[in-house]
Write a protein that holds these residues in place. Structure first.
Motif, PDB file in Angstrom:
ATOM      1  N   ALA A 116      39.841  38.559  45.503  1.00 47.98           N
ATOM      2  CA  ALA A 116      41.068  38.196  46.215  1.00 47.98           C
ATOM      3  C   ALA A 116      42.139  39.261  46.018  1.00 47.98           C
ATOM      4  O   ALA A 116      42.163  39.964  45.013  1.00 47.98           O
ATOM      5  N   PHE A 117      43.018  39.369  46.984  1.00 48.96           N
ATOM      6  CA  PHE A 117      44.088  40.361  46.955  1.00 48.96           C
ATOM      7  C   PHE A 117      45.391  39.792  46.402  1.00 48.96           C
ATOM      8  O   PHE A 117      46.131  40.504  45.728  1.00 48.96           O
ATOM      9  N   SER A 118      45.696  38.527  46.695  1.00 41.73           N
ATOM     10  CA  SER A 118      47.012  38.002  46.336  1.00 41.73           C
ATOM     11  C   SER A 118      46.996  37.418  44.932  1.00 41.73           C
ATOM     12  O   SER A 118      45.974  36.889  44.465  1.00 41.73           O
ATOM     13  N   PRO A 119      48.135  37.468  44.243  1.00 44.60           N
ATOM     14  CA  PRO A 119      48.195  36.904  42.888  1.00 44.60           C
ATOM     15  C   PRO A 119      48.006  35.403  42.855  1.00 44.60           C
ATOM     16  O   PRO A 119      47.544  34.864  41.855  1.00 44.60           O
ATOM     17  N   VAL A 120      48.338  34.698  43.932  1.00 43.81           N
ATOM     18  CA  VAL A 120      48.231  33.245  43.915  1.00 43.81           C
ATOM     19  C   VAL A 120      46.778  32.806  43.783  1.00 43.81           C
ATOM     20  O   VAL A 120      46.478  31.773  43.173  1.00 43.81           O
ATOM     21  N   CYS A 121      45.853  33.574  44.308  1.00 38.32           N
ATOM     22  CA  CYS A 121      44.433  33.269  44.186  1.00 38.32           C
ATOM     23  C   CYS A 121      43.815  34.026  43.013  1.00 38.32           C
ATOM     24  O   CYS A 121      43.144  33.454  42.162  1.00 38.32           O
ATOM     25  N   ARG A 122      44.069  35.304  42.939  1.00 36.80           N
ATOM     26  CA  ARG A 122      43.427  36.172  41.942  1.00 36.80           C
ATOM     27  C   ARG A 122      43.870  35.877  40.520  1.00 36.80           C
ATOM     28  O   ARG A 122      43.066  35.874  39.587  1.00 36.80           O
ATOM     29  N   ASP A 123      45.164  35.612  40.321  1.00 36.16           N
ATOM     30  CA  ASP A 123      45.719  35.454  38.978  1.00 36.16           C
ATOM     31  C   ASP A 123      46.041  34.003  38.635  1.00 36.16           C
ATOM     32  O   ASP A 123      45.688  33.509  37.567  1.00 36.16           O
ATOM     33  N   ASN A 131      52.145  36.364  60.100  1.00 40.07           N
ATOM     34  CA  ASN A 131      52.574  36.210  58.716  1.00 40.07           C
ATOM     35  C   ASN A 131      53.168  37.517  58.212  1.00 40.07           C
ATOM     36  O   ASN A 131      53.001  38.579  58.818  1.00 40.07           O
ATOM     37  N   ARG A 132      53.848  37.432  57.091  1.00 41.35           N
ATOM     38  CA  ARG A 132      54.640  38.544  56.581  1.00 41.35           C
ATOM     39  C   ARG A 132      53.835  39.550  55.762  1.00 41.35           C
ATOM     40  O   ARG A 132      54.279  40.672  55.565  1.00 41.35           O
ATOM     41  N   VAL A 133      52.703  39.121  55.230  1.00 38.33           N
ATOM     42  CA  VAL A 133      51.923  39.990  54.343  1.00 38.33           C
ATOM     43  C   VAL A 133      50.464  40.011  54.807  1.00 38.33           C
ATOM     44  O   VAL A 133      49.567  39.539  54.106  1.00 38.33           O
ATOM     45  N   PRO A 134      50.201  40.553  55.992  1.00 38.05           N
ATOM     46  CA  PRO A 134      48.833  40.502  56.523  1.00 38.05           C
ATOM     47  C   PRO A 134      47.816  41.194  55.629  1.00 38.05           C
ATOM     48  O   PRO A 134      46.636  40.817  55.620  1.00 38.05           O
ATOM     49  N   GLN A 135      48.260  42.215  54.871  1.00 40.56           N
ATOM     50  CA  GLN A 135      47.306  42.906  54.008  1.00 40.56           C
ATOM     51  C   GLN A 135      46.782  41.979  52.910  1.00 40.56           C
ATOM     52  O   GLN A 135      45.588  42.039  52.549  1.00 40.56           O
ATOM     53  N   LEU A 136      47.637  41.108  52.384  1.00 36.58           N
ATOM     54  CA  LEU A 136      47.188  40.157  51.366  1.00 36.58           C
ATOM     55  C   LEU A 136      46.353  39.039  51.986  1.00 36.58           C
ATOM     56  O   LEU A 136      45.334  38.621  51.424  1.00 36.58           O
ATOM     57  N   VAL A 137      46.785  38.549  53.137  1.00 38.31           N
ATOM     58  CA  VAL A 137      46.075  37.446  53.783  1.00 38.31           C
ATOM     59  C   VAL A 137      44.686  37.888  54.230  1.00 38.31           C
ATOM     60  O   VAL A 137      43.696  37.156  54.042  1.00 38.31           O
ATOM     61  N   LEU A 138      44.576  39.071  54.795  1.00 35.16           N
ATOM     62  CA  LEU A 138      43.264  39.562  55.211  1.00 35.16           C
ATOM     63  C   LEU A 138      42.345  39.697  54.003  1.00 35.16           C
ATOM     64  O   LEU A 138      41.173  39.294  54.052  1.00 35.16           O
ATOM     65  N   GLY A 139      42.855  40.252  52.919  1.00 36.64           N
ATOM     66  CA  GLY A 139      42.035  40.382  51.728  1.00 36.64           C
ATOM     67  C   GLY A 139      41.578  39.044  51.187  1.00 36.64           C
ATOM     68  O   GLY A 139      40.408  38.886  50.788  1.00 36.64           O
ATOM     69  N   ASP A 140      42.455  38.059  51.191  1.00 33.48           N
ATOM     70  CA  ASP A 140      42.074  36.742  50.675  1.00 33.48           C
ATOM     71  C   ASP A 140      41.092  36.029  51.599  1.00 33.48           C
ATOM     72  O   ASP A 140      40.163  35.347  51.123  1.00 33.48           O
ATOM     73  N   LEU A 141      41.266  36.142  52.917  1.00 36.42           N
ATOM     74  CA  LEU A 141      40.308  35.525  53.833  1.00 36.42           C
ATOM     75  C   LEU A 141      38.919  36.133  53.666  1.00 36.42           C
ATOM     76  O   LEU A 141      37.907  35.425  53.684  1.00 36.42           O
ATOM     77  N   ARG A 142      38.862  37.442  53.492  1.00 33.17           N
ATOM     78  CA  ARG A 142      37.567  38.088  53.260  1.00 33.17           C
ATOM     79  C   ARG A 142      36.963  37.622  51.930  1.00 33.17           C
ATOM     80  O   ARG A 142      35.750  37.422  51.824  1.00 33.17           O
TER      81      ARG A 142
END
Length: 639
Positions: free
Chosen positions: A38-45, A184-195
C-alpha cells in the motif's frame, strides 16, 4: 484422524483443524501483502484494513477466515459479501473479476472504506470470495479525508459507488479508474492503494488454490464449516456462562456537530441460554450531523461480547451466529438515506461501550469502558517544502487513548480503542511524506479513571505544520470521559488547543497552557481544564469536538490531550503500593492519588496513618452523598 478431549467434547478432526488454520494463513498472507504494497499511511502504517475469505453455502456467503488490521472490519466483513452478492449476477462472473463497493447502505462502514471482492472458481463454479478492505486517504468531496463533519447528507461527502466492476479478468476497467482518480486530491496514493487491494486478492487466490489442490475442495469446504462451527460453539459456551436476564444500559454521544443536543444510545442485552439479543430500541433519533451509521452496529457492537466471553477464538461467521441485533430504523444506529454517516467512529465506539456496560452488570469478569473516541485527525493540503512544491498530500492521525480497567488488572494505556485496535501512525513516515512533524506523542499524567484497577492512561498528540494544512477533527467524550464500572471513576475527557509560532523548547510541556488557544473542552473561568466543575466550550473556538475546515498555518501546531479508560472497582480499595508505584512512575500525581484513591504520599512514600484516616473520611462522605469519585484530569496545569 480424530481426537476427543473432555474440554471440547466433540471429536476434533486433525486434518480439518490443519486446513482451517491454512485458510487463516491465506488471509494473513493477503493482509501482509496489502500492508507491504500500500502507498498511503492509513493502510500501510495504521492498518485500517482487513482481508477475508467467504465461502458459498446454502445460507449465503459465510466468512471462514480473516485477518484484521482493524477489528471493526472483521465484524462487518461477513455481511458485506452478502449485501454485494445479493444483487450481483454470480453466473456472469469471470476469473479475475474484482467488484468495488463503498456504499454504506450496501454494507460498507462509510464511504471512505472501500471493499474489493474477487471470485475463486473451482471446476467452473464460484466457491469462494476473497475480500480486501481499507480506508482510502481521500475520495473527493468537500473535506480531505472523508470525515465530513457538519454535513447532513451523503451527497456532500465523497464518491459513493454501488457494486461496480473494477477489474475484468484482472484488467483494470479504465473508465472506473479514471472516474475515481480524477475525483480525489491524492490520486497517486489512491492508485497505489487500489493496486495493493487488488494485488493481495491475487496472492490470496493463488494460495487458496494451492490449499485446495493439496487438501481437495470438499475437505477445504469442510474445514471452513468446521472453523465456523468451532467459533460458534466457543461463543455459545461463553454466552451460556452469563446468567439469563435482560441487562440495560444508556450512554451518550456528546452531540452531532450540528446541534448541541446529546444523543442517547440505549441497549437491552437479553441473554437466554447460549443465545443473545442486543436491542438498541430507545436510542436517539437519526442525527442531523454525520455521526450515525447505516447498519454496521448490527455486528460491530458484538466486539464487546467477543472481548468479554470469547477473546481467544478466530473471528468468522460463527462469531455472529448466536447473536441477533435489533436496530430501529431512523435512529442513530440505523440512519436512512440520504443521511450523512461519514463519522462512524464515535457511534461505533459508543455501541461497544454501552454493550460492555450492560454485560458488566451480569458478569464478574467484566471491564470498564475504553476512551470511547479515537480523536481522528484528518489532514491534507499542498506541500510547499523545498523539493515538494505543489504536491498534494493527505494523512491521518489516530491519537489513541486507553482501555478500561478490568476485574483483575489495570487497563491498557496509550493505544487505539478496541473498535479499530489499529496502530498509530509511524511518525517518521508522516514526517517524510507530509509537511508535518509529530512533536509529541506520549502518555499524560492523571488521565486514567480511578479504581481498584485503574483505566489505561490517555495521551498527548501534538502536530506541527510546515505547510498550511486543512484539518478535520472528529472527537467525542469531550464533556465527560469514559465511565467507570463497579464503582470506578471516569477517565479524562478530550481537549484540543491551537498554538501559534510553536517552539518545542517553549511549548513542550503538555500541561503548560501559555500561548495555547482552546479549541474544545471543559474549562473553568481561568481557562483551566476541569471536567468536574467546568463548562464545555468556555473560551474555546468551537462548541463541539467535531468540526472541519480548520486551517493550521505553517509554523503553528495543534495539541490534543486524549483521556484514558474508565476505572473498575472502588478506588478506595486500590492497594496503596500500586498507587505509590503509579506516582513514582509519573502516571498519577500525589494530588489525584489523595483525591481519588484516598492515598496520602509524603516524602516519596505512603503515609499509612494519613491514608487510613483519609479513606475513612472519604468513605463516610460517600455514604452521606458528599463525595463521589472525581473524573480524572491532570491537576497541575500551568496558566
Amino acid at each position: 484422524m480424530t481426537i476427543t478431549t473432555p474440554d471440547t467434547g466433540p471429536s476434533v478432526d486433525v486434518e480439518l483443524d490443519i486446513l482451517r488454520y491454512g485458510l487463516t494463513e491465506v488471509a494473513r498472507e493477503m493482509l501482509d501483502s496489502l500492508m507491504r504494497s500500500a502507498f498511503s499511511p492509513v493502510c500501510r502504517d495504521i492498518l485500517d484494513c482487513t482481508s477475508a475469505i467467504h465461502m458459498r453455502t446454502g445460507d449465503g456467503w459465510e466468512t471462514v477466515a480473516l485477518w484484521e488490521g482493524c477489528m471493526q472490519h472483521a465484524f462487518t466483513a461477513p455481511h458485506i459479501a452478502n449485501f454485494v452478492m445479493d444483487e450481483w449476477d454470480i453466473d456472469s462472473m469471470q476469473p479475475g473479476d474484482v467488484i468495488f463497493v463503498n456504499d454504506p447502505w450496501r454494507g460498507t462502514i462509510h464511504q471512505s472504506d472501500v471493499n474489493l471482492l474477487r471470485p475463486v472458481f473451482v471446476d467452473g463454479r464460484v466457491e469462494f470470495l476473497l475480500h480486501s478492505t481499507s480506508h482510502l486517504v481521500d475520495l473527493g468531496g468537500a473535506i480531505p479525508g472523508g470525515f465530513s463533519n457538519g454535513t447532513q447528507t451523503h451527497f456532500e461527502e465523497q464518491l459513493k459507488l454501488p457494486p461496480t466492476l473494477l477489474y475484468a479478468n484482472d484488467v483494470p476497467v479504465r473508465p472506473l479508474f479514471n472516474f475515481i482518480l480524477e475525483n480525489n486530491r491524492v490520486p497517486q496514493l489512491v492508485l497505489g492503494d487500489l493496486r495493493a487491494l487488488h494485488g493481495c486478492l491475487v496472492v490470496g487466490e493463488r494460495q487458496l488454490q494451492d490449499l485446495i489442490a493439496r487438501g481437495g475442495l470438499e475437505k477445504v469446504r469442510a474445514a471452513g464449516r468446521y472453523a465456523i462451527e468451532a467459533t460458534e460453539a466457543s461463543m455459545r459456551r461463553g454466552i451460556a456462562s452469563i446468567p439469563d436476564g435482560d441487562y440495560t444500559a444508556e450512554d451518550f454521544l456528546d452531540e452531532d456537530g450540528v446541534t448541541d443536543e446529546p444523543i442517547p444510545v440505549n441497549v437491552t442485552v437479553k441473554v437466554r441460554g447460549d443465545s443473545m439479543e442486543i436491542d438498541f430500541s430507545g436510542s436517539g433519533r437519526q442525527p442531523l450531523g454525520n455521526c450515525g451509521t447505516a447498519w454496521c452496529e448490527a455486528s460491530r457492537c458484538i466486539e464487546a461480547v467477543k472481548l468479554m466471553v470469547d477473546p481467544s477464538t478466530p473471528v468468522n461467521s460463527g462469531t455472529l451466529r448466536p447473536i441477533e441485533t435489533l436496530l430501529p430504523s431512523g435512529s442513530v444506529v440505523q440512519v436512512l438515506p440520504p443521511s450523512s454517516c461519514s463519522n462512524h467512529a464515535d457511534i461505533g465506539a459508543r455501541g461497544i461501550n454501552v454493550v460492555t456496560q450492560a454485560l458488566s452488570q451480569a458478569m464478574d469478569e467484566a471491564f470498564a469502558c475504553d476512551t470511547g473516541t479515537a480523536v481522528v485527525v484528518s489532514l491534507g493540503g499542498i506541500d510547499t517544502r523545498p523539493g515538494h512544491e505543489g504536491t498534494p498530500w493527505g494523512a491521518f492521525a489516530l491519537a489513541g487513548g486507553g482501555w478500561g480497567g478490568t476485574w483483575k488488572d489495570d487497563g491498557v494505556s496509550f493505544c487505539v480503542i478496541p473498535i479499530g485496535n489499529c496502530r498509530t501512525s509511524v511518525q517518521e513516515h508522516v514526517e517524510i511524506e507530509s509537511p508535518l512533524v509529530i512533536v509529541q506523542h506520549e502518555m499524560v499524567i492523571d488521565t486514567a479513571g480511578a479504581g481498584e484497577f485503574r483505566g489505561g492512561l490517555g495521551s498527548v498528540y501534538s502536530i506541527f505544520a510546515e505547510s498550511d494544512t486543512m484539518v478535520t477533527i472528529t472527537a467525542d467524550r469531550v464533556r465527560c470521559g469514559a465511565p467507570g464500572s463497579n464503582g470506578g471513576g471516569a477517565g479524562s475527557p478530550a481537549y484540543g488547543w491551537y498554538i501559534e509560532n510553536f517552539d518545542l523548547a517553549e511549548h513542550g510541556d503538555p500541561l503548560d497552557l501559555r500561548g495555547a488557544e482552546p479549541l474544545f473542552g471543559m474549562f473553568d473561568e481561568q481557562g483551566r481544564p476541569d471536567p468536574n466543575n467546568g463548562e464545555f466550550g468556555r473560551g474555546a473556538r468551537y462548541q463541539t469536538g467535531k468540526f472541519s475546515g480548520l486551517v493550521l498555518k505553517a509554523g503553528d501546531a495543534l495539541r490534543f490531550v486524549i483521556g484514558g479508560g474508565g476505572g473498575w472497582g472502588d478506588p478506595l480499595a486500590r492497594i496503596p503500593e500500586k498507587v505509590l508505584q503509579d506516582v513514582r512512575s509519573g502516571l498519577v500525581s500525589p494530588e489525584f492519588a489523595a483525591d481519588a484513591h484516598g492515598v496520602v504520599i509524603a516524602n516519596g512514600d505512603v503515609d499509612e496513618a494519613a491514608t487510613a484516616a483519609r479513606r475513612a473520611q472519604l468513605t463516610a462522605d460517600r455514604d452521606q452523598g458528599r463525595w463521589s469519585v472525581p473524573v480524572a484530569t491532570p491537576r497541575n496545569w500551568n496558566l
